[in-house]
Each structure stands twice: as C-alpha cells, then as structure tokens.
Design a protein around this motif. Structure first.
Motif, PDB file in Angstrom:
ATOM      1  N   PRO A  59       0.840  -1.205   0.000  1.00  0.00           N
ATOM      2  CA  PRO A  59       0.000   0.000   0.000  1.00  0.00           C
ATOM      3  C   PRO A  59       0.874   1.253   0.000  1.00  0.00           C
ATOM      4  N   ILE A  60       0.530   2.213  -0.810  1.00  0.00           N
ATOM      5  CA  ILE A  60       1.355   3.409  -0.965  1.00  0.00           C
ATOM      6  C   ILE A  60       1.596   4.103   0.367  1.00  0.00           C
ATOM      7  N   ASN A  61       0.572   4.106   1.233  1.00  0.00           N
ATOM      8  CA  ASN A  61       0.723   4.803   2.513  1.00  0.00           C
ATOM      9  C   ASN A  61       1.553   4.007   3.535  1.00  0.00           C
ATOM     10  N   GLN A  62       2.023   2.776   3.146  1.00  0.00           N
ATOM     11  CA  GLN A  62       2.833   1.980   4.063  1.00  0.00           C
ATOM     12  C   GLN A  62       4.241   1.716   3.520  1.00  0.00           C
ATOM     13  N   VAL A  63       4.559   2.302   2.371  1.00  0.00           N
ATOM     14  CA  VAL A  63       5.865   2.053   1.759  1.00  0.00           C
ATOM     15  C   VAL A  63       6.999   2.465   2.685  1.00  0.00           C
ATOM     16  N   ALA A  64       6.892   3.652   3.260  1.00  0.00           N
ATOM     17  CA  ALA A  64       7.967   4.148   4.126  1.00  0.00           C
ATOM     18  C   ALA A  64       8.160   3.241   5.339  1.00  0.00           C
ATOM     19  N   ARG A  65       7.058   2.714   5.865  1.00  0.00           N
ATOM     20  CA  ARG A  65       7.136   1.868   7.066  1.00  0.00           C
ATOM     21  C   ARG A  65       7.936   0.595   6.829  1.00  0.00           C
ATOM     22  N   PHE A  66       7.806   0.002   5.650  1.00  0.00           N
ATOM     23  CA  PHE A  66       8.427  -1.290   5.399  1.00  0.00           C
ATOM     24  C   PHE A  66       9.726  -1.210   4.579  1.00  0.00           C
ATOM     25  N   THR A  67      10.095  -0.013   4.113  1.00  0.00           N
ATOM     26  CA  THR A  67      11.304   0.111   3.287  1.00  0.00           C
ATOM     27  C   THR A  67      12.557  -0.021   4.139  1.00  0.00           C
ATOM     28  N   LEU A  68      13.487  -0.835   3.672  1.00  0.00           N
ATOM     29  CA  LEU A  68      14.740  -1.065   4.392  1.00  0.00           C
ATOM     30  C   LEU A  68      15.716   0.086   4.168  1.00  0.00           C
ATOM     31  N   MET A  69      16.558   0.306   5.171  1.00  0.00           N
ATOM     32  CA  MET A  69      17.605   1.326   5.085  1.00  0.00           C
ATOM     33  C   MET A  69      18.958   0.662   5.326  1.00  0.00           C
ATOM     34  N   PRO A  70      20.028   1.157   4.659  1.00  0.00           N
ATOM     35  CA  PRO A  70      21.360   0.604   4.914  1.00  0.00           C
ATOM     36  C   PRO A  70      21.681   0.659   6.412  1.00  0.00           C
ATOM     37  N   GLY A  71      22.193  -0.445   6.931  1.00  0.00           N
ATOM     38  CA  GLY A  71      22.476  -0.540   8.361  1.00  0.00           C
ATOM     39  C   GLY A  71      21.417  -1.297   9.134  1.00  0.00           C
ATOM     40  N   CYS A  98      13.647  -1.411  -1.300  1.00  0.00           N
ATOM     41  CA  CYS A  98      13.331  -2.809  -0.983  1.00  0.00           C
ATOM     42  C   CYS A  98      12.617  -2.872   0.369  1.00  0.00           C
ATOM     43  N   VAL A  99      11.593  -3.736   0.473  1.00  0.00           N
ATOM     44  CA  VAL A  99      10.857  -3.918   1.727  1.00  0.00           C
ATOM     45  C   VAL A  99      11.149  -5.317   2.266  1.00  0.00           C
ATOM     46  N   HIS A 100      10.536  -5.664   3.406  1.00  0.00           N
ATOM     47  CA  HIS A 100      10.794  -6.987   3.991  1.00  0.00           C
ATOM     48  C   HIS A 100       9.489  -7.667   4.389  1.00  0.00           C
ATOM     49  N   GLN A 101       9.512  -8.991   4.305  1.00  0.00           N
ATOM     50  CA  GLN A 101       8.360  -9.829   4.599  1.00  0.00           C
ATOM     51  C   GLN A 101       8.162  -9.941   6.115  1.00  0.00           C
ATOM     52  N   ASN A 102       6.967 -10.368   6.538  1.00  0.00           N
ATOM     53  CA  ASN A 102       6.670 -10.416   7.967  1.00  0.00           C
ATOM     54  C   ASN A 102       7.470 -11.488   8.721  1.00  0.00           C
ATOM     55  N   HIS A 103       8.070 -12.439   8.030  1.00  0.00           N
ATOM     56  CA  HIS A 103       8.900 -13.445   8.709  1.00  0.00           C
ATOM     57  C   HIS A 103      10.339 -12.968   8.883  1.00  0.00           C
ATOM     58  N   VAL A 104      10.607 -11.735   8.463  1.00  0.00           N
ATOM     59  CA  VAL A 104      11.943 -11.145   8.584  1.00  0.00           C
ATOM     60  C   VAL A 104      11.833  -9.854   9.384  1.00  0.00           C
ATOM     61  N   PHE A 105      12.498  -9.808  10.543  1.00  0.00           N
ATOM     62  CA  PHE A 105      12.543  -8.582  11.332  1.00  0.00           C
ATOM     63  C   PHE A 105      13.618  -7.649  10.781  1.00  0.00           C
ATOM     64  N   ALA A 106      13.357  -6.343  10.855  1.00  0.00           N
ATOM     65  CA  ALA A 106      14.370  -5.333  10.562  1.00  0.00           C
ATOM     66  C   ALA A 106      14.640  -4.574  11.862  1.00  0.00           C
ATOM     67  N   VAL A 107      15.866  -4.680  12.348  1.00  0.00           N
ATOM     68  CA  VAL A 107      16.246  -4.005  13.593  1.00  0.00           C
ATOM     69  C   VAL A 107      17.070  -2.777  13.218  1.00  0.00           C
TER      70      VAL A 107
END
Length: 409
Positions: A59-71, A98-107
C-alpha cells in the motif's frame, strides 16, 4: 560475568527499533505499488542471497514503514527451525526501495543510541545472543519462532563507541579471512564439477593417455565379495559429506545389532551403496571407503570391490554429484508407497557408465581427484579453525573479559 564498569546493559527497545515486515496474505486496500522484498530465503547467515528477488504489492501509505535502510539488521523469526532462529545479516542497500516480509525482522538502531549496527549484529550472533534467542523460542506448537516483544527485551551490552568500533574491526578481520577461504572452496568445487563432466567422461584426456573408454555395466568393474564381519570390526555408517564414518561418531551412539556377524565387511577402497533416501540423494548414497582398516556396515548396504583402487576413486568422485547418482540409479530403482527403495545388489550392478579401460589412465585420473579432494579437506579445516577462533574471540571481546586498546586523540 559482570559487564565492565564503563559498559552499560540496555534492553533492545531503548536503543533500537524492531520492525515486523509486510504480510503477503494481508488485504491490500487502496492504491498499492510493487516493490522488491526480502524473504526468509534471501536472508542467510552473514550475507544476502540475491539470486531470486521477488516483488510484493505494498500500500502506498505503508511504503515508508516497510522500506529497508542501509544498516538495518535483518533477522528471520525462525520459520519453525531452532537452528534458523536469529539467522541474519546487515542490509547494505543492495536494492533500492526494498521492503521486507513479515517473517523477517528489521532491527534499526536509534540515532542517539550510540550503538553500531555491526556491534549489535555480533552480539546477536554470539553465544550469549544465541542462548537468549533459543530461550525465547516458542515451542508450544512445535514450531520454534521469535516475536518482536522477545527481541525488544534482549539485553544489549553497550561499551563506548570507540571500543565497539575496535571490536568490530578485529572480528571483521576473521570474517574476511573466512570469506576468502570460502571463495577458494567454491573454486575447488567448481573445478571438481568440471572434472566430472570432462575428465571423468573422456571428453578431455590427460596428456600421454590414448587408451580406450567403453560403456560397461558396473558389474564388469565391481565385484560383490560377500564377506561378513568377524566380530572385531567397528560398525560404520555412510554420510553424504564424510563418507564412511564410525557410527557412534556420526550418530552419537551405535544402532548395531548385538550380534554383528551378519553385517557386511568393508575392505579399504570398497564401494558402498546405501539404499536410504538422504537429502539431495533420494535414491541413496554411493561412497568409497577411505578407512585404512576393515570395518562393517549394515547388511542393508551393498558392498563392492572395484577392479582397481583407482576406479573406486573415480566412481567415488563421480557420485559426489546428486545428479550423477540420480541419473545412474533412476532406471534401476523401484520406489515403494512409503518412499522405500527397492533394488537388489545385483540390479545395482546392471547400470552402465563410460569408463577408461587403461589402468595407467585410471591411476592418473584418480590422482587428480585425490589431489583436489585433499585440497578441499585442507580448506575446510582452515575454515573450521578460523570459525572456532572467531567464536572464542567473540566470547571474550563481547563480554568485556578481554579489553581492546582504543587510541585517544
């Protein structure tokens, strides 16, 4: 062990943001956009596997929430396997947006936390980190998994930033050495694959050898000697990676019958065929005994003596390949309703292979195979030694038991 005086112990949620990923099955309301995403298969132990990257509607309004950042530290929740708990690596921004699936945590470490992602990753990989993750794993359903709440409660040891940086640099030196050896190992394996398709088929000949190659049944070059145990031999099993190995060493205990007089005796250099499906070898494993003394194996195994020791070496190297084993056995084996393998020893010998007939050429090819196998064993031993050294260093450095000297300006 207590943490050093100038170290802190801080719960994860105070210094990092643990983010759950996007569910593939959730409903997508409103406008969405396709984005590449990291699945469990992409997140390996210490590296990202980009051989297959899939896309997902976000969803366009959730892209920022799930997008990965270097580090960002990527950790898999376990996927039911305790060995996979906390498997992960640091995202380096290899793929934009790039985003991540729910079985992958991003810390993601907080900006004012004074915590290096590399240092946090090392703590999660350490013995203390592994023990914590395993202790948190849910097993009530029989599936070992983690959740964000458990990760948020991980106690992070927090030395000053210069010390974190120095510790990470030291351990990175071991990682670089292991990576170089791993690349060398891959090159060795690629060479062995080339040998199977060229040298072991006669497409490429060694200098000075012009003897005949013929397609023959294995019964022409292997003989079932039918010898049984004498009562004093050790009981061995067969492993995909280690070949013939003492059963207690391999499985932790002996599964042999009280009376082993009917077990098959294996002479040095014999070819052993196990009729049990194993991983990539659903029709069984074919190995040569490299044990210096006579041993015994289950009477369910087929045991055969090659016409020359060199031919045994060639067959052993050829049948390292799951494809080669399948191609040879598939026309010969019948599989039962419960995935059981039905094949007699006599039937096993009826398959055909193209092999060199000149003993001198057999010996020359075998020598090449033995040399590359010895090189591979040396590389594996070095990788194992460096891995154990790194593990020991992590235990000392990440707990503050050993301190590092940090240059001060």
């Amino acid at each position: 062990m207590k943490t050093p005086a100038n170290w802190q112990s801080v719960l994860m949620h105070r210094i990092a943001d643990v983010r759950s990923g996007l569910s593939k099955s959730s409903n997508r309301e409103g406008q969405s956009v396709k984005k590449p995403y990291m699945r469990v298969a992409n997140v390996q132990d210490g590296f990202i596997d980009l051989s297959e990257v899939q896309e997902i509607d976000v969803p366009i309004n959730q892209v920022a929430r799930f997008t990965l950042m270097p580090g960002d530290i990527l950790l898999i929740e376990g996927n039911g396997n305790p060995e996979n708990l906390g498997r992960g690596c640091i995202w380096g921004g290899q793929i934009p947006d790039c985003v991540h699936q729910n079985h992958v945590f991003a810390v993601r470490t907080l900006k004012d936390a004074k915590l290096l992602p590399d240092f946090l990753m090392l703590q999660l990989q350490s013995r203390r980190g592994r023990n914590y993750l395993l202790s948190c794993a849910k097993s009530s359903t029989g599936l070992a998994t983690l959740n964000a709440s458990q990760l948020n409660q991980f106690p992070v040891h927090l030395p000053p930033l210069p010390e974190q940086r120095k510790i990470a640099e030291i351990l990175r030196t071991w990682d670089e050495a292991i990576e170089k050896l791993t690349a060398l190992r891959s090159a060795n394996l690629s060479r062995r694959i080339w040998m199977r398709s060229h040298l072991f088929t006669g497409r490429i000949r060694l200098p000075g050898h012009t003897g005949a190659w013929r397609e023959v049944t294995l019964g022409k070059v292997l003989t079932e000697h039918g010898l049984n145990g004498a009562g004093a031999e050790e009981v061995f099993s067969v492993s995909v990676h280690k070949g013939l190995i003492n059963q207690i060493e391999h499985l932790g205990r002996s599964f042999a019958a009280a009376d082993t007089g009917h077990y098959n005796r294996v002479l040095p250099g014999d070819i052993v065929y196990t009729k049990s499906p194993t991983g990539e070898f659903p029709l069984g494993i074919i190995k040569q005994s490299k044990i210096a003394q006579e041993v015994i194996v289950s009477p369910l195994y087929g045991v055969f003596t090659p016409a020359t020791h060199a031919l045994g070496v060639i067959l052993d190297a050829l049948f390292e390949s799951p494809i080669a084993v399948r191609n040879y056995l598939h026309p010969l084996v019948q599989k039962g309703a419960k995935n059981t393998i039905a094949i007699t020893n006599r039937r096993f010998l009826e398959g055909k292979l193209r092999l060199p007939m000149d003993p001198a050429e057999q010996a020359a090819i075998a020598e090449v195979a033995i040399t590359t196998q010895a090189e591979l064993a040396c590389i594996d031993a070095e990788i194992d030694a460096l891995t154990r050294q790194k593990r020991g260093l992590m235990q000392k450095l990440l707990t503050g038991e050993w301190r590092v000297k940090v240059e001060t300006n």
